[in-house]
Write a protein that holds these residues in place. Structure first.
Motif, PDB file in Angstrom:
ATOM      1  N   THR A  95       0.543  -0.962   0.087  1.00 26.97           N
ATOM      2  CA  THR A  95       0.388   0.088  -0.052  1.00 26.97           C
ATOM      3  C   THR A  95       0.925   1.534  -0.091  1.00 26.97           C
ATOM      4  O   THR A  95       2.044   1.008   0.712  1.00 26.97           O
ATOM      5  N   ARG A  96       0.657   2.188  -0.771  1.00 29.06           N
ATOM      6  CA  ARG A  96       1.097   3.893  -0.835  1.00 29.06           C
ATOM      7  C   ARG A  96       0.706   4.479  -0.326  1.00 29.06           C
ATOM      8  O   ARG A  96      -0.616   4.371   0.112  1.00 29.06           O
ATOM      9  N   PRO A  97       1.313   5.597   0.756  1.00 30.65           N
ATOM     10  CA  PRO A  97       0.572   6.409   0.994  1.00 30.65           C
ATOM     11  C   PRO A  97      -0.179   7.415   0.286  1.00 30.65           C
ATOM     12  O   PRO A  97      -0.009   7.558  -0.892  1.00 30.65           O
ATOM     13  N   GLY A  98      -1.387   7.764   0.792  1.00 31.07           N
ATOM     14  CA  GLY A  98      -2.701   8.199  -0.540  1.00 31.07           C
ATOM     15  C   GLY A  98      -3.375   6.790  -1.157  1.00 31.07           C
ATOM     16  O   GLY A  98      -5.053   7.567  -1.405  1.00 31.07           O
ATOM     17  N   ASP A  99      -2.612   5.974  -1.033  1.00 29.22           N
ATOM     18  CA  ASP A  99      -4.064   4.547  -1.496  1.00 29.22           C
ATOM     19  C   ASP A  99      -5.550   4.688  -0.292  1.00 29.22           C
ATOM     20  O   ASP A  99      -5.573   5.204   0.854  1.00 29.22           O
ATOM     21  N   VAL A 100      -6.622   4.589  -1.486  1.00 31.08           N
ATOM     22  CA  VAL A 100      -7.596   4.679  -0.625  1.00 31.08           C
ATOM     23  C   VAL A 100      -8.331   3.432  -0.633  1.00 31.08           C
ATOM     24  O   VAL A 100      -8.419   2.355  -1.682  1.00 31.08           O
ATOM     25  N   VAL A 101      -8.522   2.703   0.673  1.00 31.67           N
ATOM     26  CA  VAL A 101      -9.526   1.756   1.290  1.00 31.67           C
ATOM     27  C   VAL A 101     -10.953   1.439   1.458  1.00 31.67           C
ATOM     28  O   VAL A 101     -11.097   2.433   2.236  1.00 31.67           O
ATOM     29  N   ARG A 102     -11.633   0.479   1.276  1.00 30.46           N
ATOM     30  CA  ARG A 102     -13.418   0.537   1.642  1.00 30.46           C
ATOM     31  C   ARG A 102     -12.954  -0.813   2.617  1.00 30.46           C
ATOM     32  O   ARG A 102     -12.292  -1.525   2.984  1.00 30.46           O
ATOM     33  N   ALA A 103     -13.195  -0.297   4.509  1.00 24.96           N
ATOM     34  CA  ALA A 103     -13.499  -0.843   5.345  1.00 24.96           C
ATOM     35  C   ALA A 103     -14.494  -2.080   5.611  1.00 24.96           C
ATOM     36  O   ALA A 103     -15.736  -1.666   4.425  1.00 24.96           O
TER      37      ALA A 103
END
Ligand code: BES
Ligand code: ZN
Ligand code: MN
Length: 502
Positions: free
Chosen positions: A334-342
């Motif tokens: 994962t990169r800083p700034g990546d967006v994920v759904r919990a």
């Protein structure tokens, strides 16, 4: 080790060493006076010359005479009025550690009436803490890999004889055995937490969970990334991606599915299981990075705790949840700034891959609620800030509603563990806003400890407490009462909270 509780005079104790606590004030106790008379007045003259005058963990070993014990170990415990569960616990461990390298198979400990019963600590509590302390003092978590350590180890006892002037021996024996069992569970936590990251991967942690479940007849369930993806655990998956050691979502259940305890509750204990925390792409400085093998301690704690609970209250419904990942940099990370759904549907911007604990815990808390948990406690080495704030002797935490936090804190106090509550200050929530997502996982140093609690709170809807053990999980230096390394902190607290539902 056998544990025996007797109501007797200290000179009647048959042992290699008989330990006697020494307080700052001169004892007015007839029995201690007689014991010292048999020792030729050694303890009294040590006090007079200032050699052994009650200073905590100061000690002297004296040859036994006219008594069952070969040696008498006087050990300072401070003022009698300050003798509490914490001191009783440390006394047991300090005695063991004072005897490192000595050949002792049978240890006696005398608890004079000036320290317990009359107005002070209840005898049963003192006996439980003392027995637990002796067991914990026998362990050296650093001795797992080191070779030729036998001579440096505290004595491995065959028998512990606890001697009190009077009391209900049956009830006190039960208290001592409870202390011994809790101490053994604490040592299990410490041994596992202490193991190196090339030894304990998420997979190995899952194997350890299976072993604990098999030993106590509990149900273990473990799954990997495919099932986690099906369940929508985007935060959990975001952390494990960078490592060749795949993530494992581990859980152990005791009791029948769907059942609750005597108070209608299902307690879920959720532990952070980062088997190594390099920081990921937001990589940590190399100084002290080796300590991040300890970042799995929360998971070790909850897995050991459910085993201990099963020994003390077989069949009591409890859930242990241990999301296990290795946080590594790599081309899949994962990169800083990546967006994920919990798993609970919230969308999170991962602006710092080193704030990974809250990501895996958020999904684990959601999962635990889905399994029917009515009350939750998570245990995690979550922030460096908590150690700066509270040091190595106090665990910082959060809880809501207040009466649940109070219950967890009070259970901890009964087990000689200290907690301090950190407030949820909602104003800091504004800093966590993200341009791209519902909020972000890290947002500057100001109030960062408060923000760690605010982040986790987004993933719970039921009574919940968060125990941040980043400061208290391990010691960098040995003390008179503990070897350096993993401490096993919070294991006893979890056991005590769960047992209230017996
Ligand atoms: N595992 C660390 C916390 C930690 C630090 C444990 C020192 C034990 C000793 C955690 O994952 C971490 O890196 N936390 C960051 C959070 C920050 C990026 C918001 C920290 O505390 O710096
Ligand atoms: Zn971490
Ligand atoms: Mn981290």
């Amino acid at each position: 080790m056998q544990i025996r509780l007797i109501s007797a005079r200290p000179w009647e104790v048959e042992a290699d060493v008989l330990a006697v606590p020494i307080t700052c004030e001169e004892p007015s106790d007839e029995i201690l006076a007689e014991l010292d008379r048999r020792l030729g007045g050694a303890l009294g003259s040590y006090r007079e010359v200032g050699e052994l005058a009650g200073k905590p963990w100061s000690s002297a070993l004296v040859r036994g005479a006219e008594m069952g014990a070969d040696w008498v170990l006087g050990m300072g415990v401070g003022k009698a009025e300050d003798f509490d569960r914490v001191i009783a616990l440390r006394l047991g461990a300090a005695i063991e550690r004072r005897l490192i390298g000595r050949s002792v198979r049978r240890l006696g400990v005398y608890l004079p009436s000036g320290l317990v019963s009359d107005g002070g600590l209840e005898v049963a509590a003192a006996v439980e803490m003392l027995a637990r302390g002796v067991i914990e003092g026998m362990a050296d978590p650093y001795a797992i890999y080191r070779q030729g350590v036998e001579a440096d180890l505290p004595p491995q006892l065959d028998e512990l004889v606890l001697c009190v002037p009077d009391g209900d021996v049956t009830a006190l024996t039960a208290a001592a055995e409870r202390g011994m069992i809790i101490g053994e569970g604490g040592n299990r936590t410490r041994r596992l937490a202490q193991r190196a990251s090339n030894d304990v991967s998420p997979e190995v942690l899952a194997d350890e969970a299976s072993a604990i479940a098999a030993e106590h007849g509990l149900t273990v369930e473990t799954f990997g990334p495919e099932k986690a993806a099906e369940l929508g655990m985007g935060m959990f998956l975001a952390v494990g991606r960078g490592s060749d050691n795949p993530p494992r979502f581990i859980s152990i259940r005791s009791g029948e599915p769907g059942s609750t305890d005597s108070r209608g509750r299902l307690l879920a204990m959720v532990g952070k299981g980062v088997t190594f925390d390099s920081g990921g792409i937001s990589i940590k400085p190399s100084e002290r990075m080796e300590e991040m093998k300890m970042d799995k301690t929360g998971a070790c704690t909850v897995l050991a705790a459910i085993g201990t609970i099963a020994r003390l209250a077989p069949g009591l419904p409890v859930l242990a949840v241990a999301p296990a990942v290795e946080n590594m940099p790599g081309s899949h990370s994962t990169r800083p700034g990546d967006v994920v759904r919990a798993m609970n549907g919230k969308v999170v911007e991962v602006n710092n891959t080193d704030a990974e604990g809250r990501l895996i815990l958020g999904d684990a808390l959601t999962w635990a609620e889905g399994q029917g948990a009515t009350h939750l406690i998570d245990v995690a080495t979550l922030t460096g800030a908590v150690e700066r704030a509270f040091g190595k002797l106090i665990t910082g935490g959060f809880g809501t509603p207040q009466d649940w936090w109070d219950e967890v804190r009070d259970a901890g106090a009964r087990q000689g563990e200290r907690y301090w509550q950190i407030p949820f200050v909602d104003e800091y929530r504004a800093d966590m806003e993200s341009w791209y997502a519902d909020f972000q996982n890290s947002s500057g140093a100001e109030g960062s400890l408060v923000k760690s609690g605010l982040f986790l709170r987004e993933f719970v809807t039921r009574p919940w407490a968060h125990l941040d053990i980043a400061g208290t999980a391990y010691l960098r230096k040995s003390t008179p009462w503990a070897a350096r390394g993993a401490t096993g902190v919070s294991h006893a607290t979890l056991v005590e909270v769960a047992l209230a539902g017996r």
